[in-house]
Design a protein around this motif. Structure first.
Motif, mmCIF file in Angstrom:
data_model
loop_
_atom_site.group_PDB
_atom_site.id
_atom_site.type_symbol
_atom_site.label_atom_id
_atom_site.label_comp_id
_atom_site.label_asym_id
_atom_site.label_seq_id
_atom_site.Cartn_x
_atom_site.Cartn_y
_atom_site.Cartn_z
ATOM 1 N N VAL A 62 0.849 -1.187 0.000
ATOM 2 C CA VAL A 62 0.000 0.000 0.000
ATOM 3 C C VAL A 62 0.885 1.238 0.000
ATOM 4 O O VAL A 62 1.809 1.359 0.803
ATOM 5 C CB VAL A 62 -0.929 0.041 1.236
ATOM 6 C CG1 VAL A 62 -1.723 1.349 1.268
ATOM 7 C CG2 VAL A 62 -1.867 -1.151 1.245
ATOM 8 N N ALA A 63 0.587 2.155 -0.914
ATOM 9 C CA ALA A 63 1.283 3.438 -0.991
ATOM 10 C C ALA A 63 0.274 4.475 -1.455
ATOM 11 O O ALA A 63 -0.778 4.140 -2.003
ATOM 12 C CB ALA A 63 2.460 3.361 -1.965
ATOM 13 N N GLY A 64 0.589 5.729 -1.220
ATOM 14 C CA GLY A 64 -0.302 6.786 -1.652
ATOM 15 C C GLY A 64 0.286 8.150 -1.357
ATOM 16 O O GLY A 64 1.460 8.269 -0.994
ATOM 17 N N THR A 65 -0.547 9.151 -1.507
ATOM 18 C CA THR A 65 -0.143 10.530 -1.283
ATOM 19 C C THR A 65 -1.185 11.208 -0.410
ATOM 20 O O THR A 65 -2.383 10.984 -0.571
ATOM 21 C CB THR A 65 -0.016 11.275 -2.623
ATOM 22 O OG1 THR A 65 0.946 10.600 -3.432
ATOM 23 C CG2 THR A 65 0.422 12.715 -2.421
ATOM 24 N N ILE A 66 -0.703 12.060 0.499
ATOM 25 C CA ILE A 66 -1.598 12.815 1.366
ATOM 26 C C ILE A 66 -1.346 14.302 1.149
ATOM 27 O O ILE A 66 -0.198 14.752 1.143
ATOM 28 C CB ILE A 66 -1.381 12.448 2.848
ATOM 29 C CG1 ILE A 66 -1.652 10.955 3.046
ATOM 30 C CG2 ILE A 66 -2.274 13.296 3.741
ATOM 31 C CD1 ILE A 66 -1.403 10.452 4.435
ATOM 32 N N THR A 67 -2.434 15.034 0.954
ATOM 33 C CA THR A 67 -2.350 16.491 0.836
ATOM 34 C C THR A 67 -3.206 17.120 1.927
ATOM 35 O O THR A 67 -4.150 16.501 2.434
ATOM 36 C CB THR A 67 -2.846 16.987 -0.537
ATOM 37 O OG1 THR A 67 -4.221 16.613 -0.700
ATOM 38 C CG2 THR A 67 -2.009 16.429 -1.672
ATOM 39 N N LEU A 68 -2.855 18.351 2.281
ATOM 40 C CA LEU A 68 -3.657 19.143 3.218
ATOM 41 C C LEU A 68 -3.940 20.472 2.533
ATOM 42 O O LEU A 68 -3.005 21.197 2.180
ATOM 43 C CB LEU A 68 -2.915 19.356 4.540
ATOM 44 C CG LEU A 68 -3.667 20.159 5.604
ATOM 45 C CD1 LEU A 68 -4.949 19.415 6.037
ATOM 46 C CD2 LEU A 68 -2.784 20.410 6.814
ATOM 47 N N ASP A 69 -5.209 20.734 2.290
ATOM 48 C CA ASP A 69 -5.629 21.937 1.560
ATOM 49 C C ASP A 69 -4.908 22.053 0.221
ATOM 50 O O ASP A 69 -4.494 23.135 -0.195
ATOM 51 C CB ASP A 69 -5.413 23.194 2.408
ATOM 52 C CG ASP A 69 -6.305 23.209 3.646
ATOM 53 O OD1 ASP A 69 -7.415 22.625 3.583
ATOM 54 O OD2 ASP A 69 -5.903 23.785 4.664
ATOM 55 N N GLY A 70 -4.736 20.927 -0.460
ATOM 56 C CA GLY A 70 -4.161 20.906 -1.797
ATOM 57 C C GLY A 70 -2.655 20.841 -1.874
ATOM 58 O O GLY A 70 -2.097 20.655 -2.952
#
Length: 145
Positions: free
Chosen positions: A30-38
């Motif tokens: 499992v991998a991914g990306t996290i953004t906060l307010d873009g």
């Protein structure tokens, strides 16, 4: 003092992850990306904790996984107990935290809203048998109406 904040966040993740320890079962990458307010969320502690999804509860059910985001907000999960890559197949409660020391008296703050942290996080994710590279979360500081 960023390492202090990460250590505090990881401690919380490990404490929750230890609740459901047992058989590892099927594990997938499992991998991914996290953004906060873009914007990419750098230095976030990320945890996935398997949950039972019966109609009456969302209880902890199995070994959890953890990761940390890089400057682009990207993360890859490892199993808490074994450090093997991935997460258990199935539904997970997802927690995201970026704890930072504020001042010299070791008080901490977290720029991630409370609704994404801790055992009451509103984030969930279904880990598929084949795994995924797109376990992405677009977090916001303001609730959408």
């Amino acid at each position: 003092m960023r390492s202090f904040g990460f250590a505090v966040g990881l401690l919380g993740i490990l404490a929750v992850g230890g609740l459901g320890c047992g058989s590892q079962g099927n594990v997938a990458p499992v991998a991914g990306t996290i953004t906060l307010d873009g914007a990419p969320l750098e230095g976030a502690a990320v945890s996935f904790q398997p949950i039972a999804t019966d109609k009456d509860s969302m209880t902890v059910s199995g070994m959890g996984s953890y990761g940390r985001t890089d400057a682009q907000g990207h993360y890859e999960l490892k199993m808490i107990e074994t450090d093997g890559e991935g997460a258990s197949v199935g539904t997970h409660r997802v927690q995201v935290s970026v704890a930072e020391e504020k001042g010299g008296d070791a008080l901490t703050t977290d720029k991630v809203p409370a609704r994404y942290r801790g055992a009451d996080s509103e984030l969930t994710f279904d880990v598929p048998t084949e795994g995924t590279k797109t376990a992405n979360f677009d977090l916001t500081t303001k609730r959408k109406r």
